[in-house]
Design a protein around this motif. Structure first.
Motif, PDB file in Angstrom:
ATOM      1  N   TYR A 180    -122.530  44.979 -13.601  1.00 12.51           N
ATOM      2  CA  TYR A 180    -123.058  43.651 -13.882  1.00 12.51           C
ATOM      3  C   TYR A 180    -124.309  43.824 -14.743  1.00 12.51           C
ATOM      4  CZ  TYR A 180    -120.243  41.519 -10.125  1.00 12.51           C
ATOM      5  OH  TYR A 180    -119.228  41.060  -9.323  1.00 12.51           O
ATOM      6  N   ARG A 181    -124.413  43.027 -15.807  1.00 11.35           N
ATOM      7  CA  ARG A 181    -125.592  43.095 -16.673  1.00 11.35           C
ATOM      8  C   ARG A 181    -126.265  41.734 -16.691  1.00 11.35           C
ATOM      9  NH1 ARG A 181    -124.867  47.773 -20.535  1.00 11.35           N
ATOM     10  NH2 ARG A 181    -127.022  47.308 -20.963  1.00 11.35           N
ATOM     11  N   GLY A 182    -127.575  41.743 -16.804  1.00 14.73           N
ATOM     12  CA  GLY A 182    -128.307  40.495 -16.920  1.00 14.73           C
ATOM     13  C   GLY A 182    -129.691  40.737 -17.505  1.00 14.73           C
ATOM     14  N   GLY A 241    -119.952  36.924 -15.040  1.00 14.71           N
ATOM     15  CA  GLY A 241    -120.000  37.309 -13.641  1.00 14.71           C
ATOM     16  C   GLY A 241    -120.734  36.246 -12.847  1.00 14.71           C
ATOM     17  N   GLU A 242    -120.781  36.403 -11.549  1.00 19.56           N
ATOM     18  CA  GLU A 242    -121.447  35.438 -10.677  1.00 19.56           C
ATOM     19  C   GLU A 242    -122.647  36.111 -10.018  1.00 19.56           C
ATOM     20  OE1 GLU A 242    -118.591  34.080  -7.892  1.00 19.56           O
ATOM     21  OE2 GLU A 242    -117.296  33.138  -9.408  1.00 19.56           O
ATOM     22  N   ARG A 245    -122.129  36.604  -6.347  1.00 18.89           N
ATOM     23  CA  ARG A 245    -121.259  37.735  -6.014  1.00 18.89           C
ATOM     24  C   ARG A 245    -122.012  39.052  -6.168  1.00 18.89           C
ATOM     25  NH1 ARG A 245    -118.144  40.484  -3.088  1.00 18.89           N
ATOM     26  NH2 ARG A 245    -116.516  41.697  -4.094  1.00 18.89           N
ATOM     27  N   LEU A 246    -122.843  39.145  -7.208  1.00 19.56           N
ATOM     28  CA  LEU A 246    -123.655  40.337  -7.401  1.00 19.56           C
ATOM     29  C   LEU A 246    -124.579  40.540  -6.198  1.00 19.56           C
ATOM     30  CD1 LEU A 246    -125.021  42.641  -8.954  1.00 19.56           C
ATOM     31  CD2 LEU A 246    -126.310  40.913 -10.231  1.00 19.56           C
ATOM     32  N   ARG A 266    -127.902  34.174 -14.988  1.00 21.05           N
ATOM     33  CA  ARG A 266    -126.490  34.458 -15.221  1.00 21.05           C
ATOM     34  C   ARG A 266    -126.314  35.963 -15.358  1.00 21.05           C
ATOM     35  NH1 ARG A 266    -125.530  35.216 -20.888  1.00 21.05           N
ATOM     36  NH2 ARG A 266    -123.347  34.634 -20.611  1.00 21.05           N
ATOM     37  N   THR A 267    -125.085  36.387 -15.272  1.00 22.05           N
ATOM     38  CA  THR A 267    -124.789  37.802 -15.438  1.00 22.05           C
ATOM     39  C   THR A 267    -123.439  37.965 -16.123  1.00 22.05           C
ATOM     40  OG1 THR A 267    -124.604  39.930 -14.267  1.00 22.05           O
ATOM     41  CG2 THR A 267    -123.701  38.006 -13.165  1.00 22.05           C
ATOM     42  N   ARG A 269    -120.253  40.964 -16.663  1.00 22.77           N
ATOM     43  CA  ARG A 269    -119.753  42.165 -16.003  1.00 22.77           C
ATOM     44  C   ARG A 269    -118.733  42.841 -16.903  1.00 22.77           C
ATOM     45  NH1 ARG A 269    -115.589  40.223 -11.179  1.00 22.77           N
ATOM     46  NH2 ARG A 269    -114.414  38.708 -12.418  1.00 22.77           N
ATOM     47  N   TRP A 270    -118.680  44.151 -16.778  1.00 25.87           N
ATOM     48  CA  TRP A 270    -117.649  44.878 -17.506  1.00 25.87           C
ATOM     49  C   TRP A 270    -117.246  46.116 -16.737  1.00 25.87           C
ATOM     50  CZ3 TRP A 270    -122.365  47.005 -18.256  1.00 25.87           C
ATOM     51  CH2 TRP A 270    -122.465  48.295 -18.770  1.00 25.87           C
TER      52      TRP A 270
END
Length: 396
Positions: A180-182, A241-242, A245-246, A266-267, A269-270
């Motif tokens: 997850y990235r943000g 992503g959520e 959830r993260l 926000r995030t 994901r990959w």
């Protein structure tokens, strides 16, 4: 008769392709960069540039522009997942001396690179669909029906390289991990105090959490690595992503980690993939660069750095090549780079395994090694010097 100058085509306008463009421009080589997007842009995420990459970029004349967008973390830390206890601190462990990475926003780095390349060399909106060698030329076909011809083609088009697929039928290898990235505006993280200037990683069972400053310290880059749940393995940097959830993945972790997650709006994901090292990545007049040649996991922070090294060595080879000698010089480029990149790929996998060990004592025991690997062999490497040694060895 004087032989005409070499014509080079670069497929892909990311960090590696544009670094090669800058280097070729300074060398006086005729080239074009074909980028599938209509603009030369990058996703909103951070990237680390080790000293091995920074010294090369500075030699391209962009030092002041790079400094303007960069952050310089004051230290590396490894911390324990549940209580935040510092396991390793580079300021006291004596592992790296004064060496540190620059950390930047990918989009800002790309802006710096593209601004240094003359517009006549850039061809956005050109998605390459086929590469074919005919006699002494390479023919490119694009999805808009247009074509181009060059003496040599460089595939800098990423892990799903069209250029690579024309010569090598293999598939990316899924690591079993999702990231997850943000990005968080630094003003939201006042509770971090001076720690906001650090490059920090919390290590826990099967997952880890990474933060570092970018955008001249105005933004915190956040990357959280967690196990794949079996229902999602999309290799996209921009899949949504959520945040909720993260946060669930990190329940029970150090409150600082949860505070940073809570500051995210926000995030993305990959899923994390790399590829096995190729037996070769040069095919006649066609070669590969960066992720197209040797995509790697992010755990050494060297994806961009190895693309930069590739670009510099390749440009120095093409500066000396002519249409009738370019194949020889492409093979020399590969010989200089191949062992180096395979070693970095392997180190990246090994570091990721340590970050996610389930045995906490073993993880703490081996944590320092993940910093030690960034020492002399990785960050002390100078691609220009290695090229000079290789050329001198050819003449001997």
């Amino acid at each position: 008769m004087t032989q005409r100058a070499l014509r080079a085509a670069i497929v892909g306008g990311g960090i590696g392709g544009l670094t090669a463009a800058l280097a070729l421009q300074r060398a006086g080589v005729d080239f074009r960069v074909y980028e599938q997007a209509k603009e030369f842009t990058e996703v909103g995420a951070g990237v680390a540039l080790g000293p091995n990459a920074v010294r090369l970029l500075n030699r391209l004349g962009i030092e002041s522009r790079l400094d303007a967008i960069a952050s310089r973390p004051s230290a590396y830390q490894r911390r324990r997942w549940h209580d935040g206890k510092v396991i390793v601190d580079s300021r006291t462990a004596g592992l790296l001396g004064r060496r540190m990475s620059l950390t930047v926003h990918r989009a800002q780095l790309l802006d710096v690179l593209v601004s240094g390349v003359a517009e006549r060399y850039l061809e956005p909106g050109k998605r390459c669909t086929a590469v074919e060698q005919r006699d002494d030329e390479v023919h490119l076909t694009f999805d808009d029906g247009s074509t181009a011809v060059a003496d040599t083609v460089v595939g800098a088009d990423g892990i799903h390289s069209v250029v690579r697929s024309a010569y090598q039928q293999d598939a990316p290898v899924f690591s079993g991990k999702i990231a997850y990235r943000g990005l968080v505006p630094m003003e939201r993280l006042s509770f971090l105090g001076e720690d906001r200037h650090l490059h920090r990683m919390w290590l826990g069972p099967n997952q880890h959490f990474l933060t570092y400053p970018i955008a001249a310290g105005a933004v915190m880059n956040v990357v959280a690595f967690v196990p794949a749940d079996g229902s999602w393995a999309v290799e996209s940097w921009s899949a949504p992503g959520e945040v909720e959830r993260l946060a669930e993945h990190f329940e029970g972790w150090d409150p600082t980690v949860l505070g940073i997650i809570g500051a995210l709006d926000r995030t993305m994901r990959w899923a994390l993939y790399d590829r096995e090292p190729l037996p070769k990545w040069t095919f006649g007049r066609v070669t590969l660069l960066g992720d197209a040649a040797h995509s790697m996991l992010p755990h050494q922070g060297q994806g961009a750095g190895q693309s930069v090294e590739d670009a510099i060595v390749l440009a120095r080879c093409l500066e000396r090549a002519r249409p009738d000698t370019v194949e020889t010089w492409l093979h020399r480029y590969e010989r200089i780079r191949k062992e180096r990149t395979a070693r970095v790929q392997s180190a990246s996998r090994q570091s990721g395994e340590i970050y996610d060990l389930t045995d906490p004592k073993e993880q703490e025991r081996r944590a320092a090694s993940t910093l030690a690997t960034k020492g002399e062999w990785l960050w002390g490497y100078d691609a220009d010097e290695e090229f000079d040694k290789a050329v001198a060895g050819m003449k001997a």
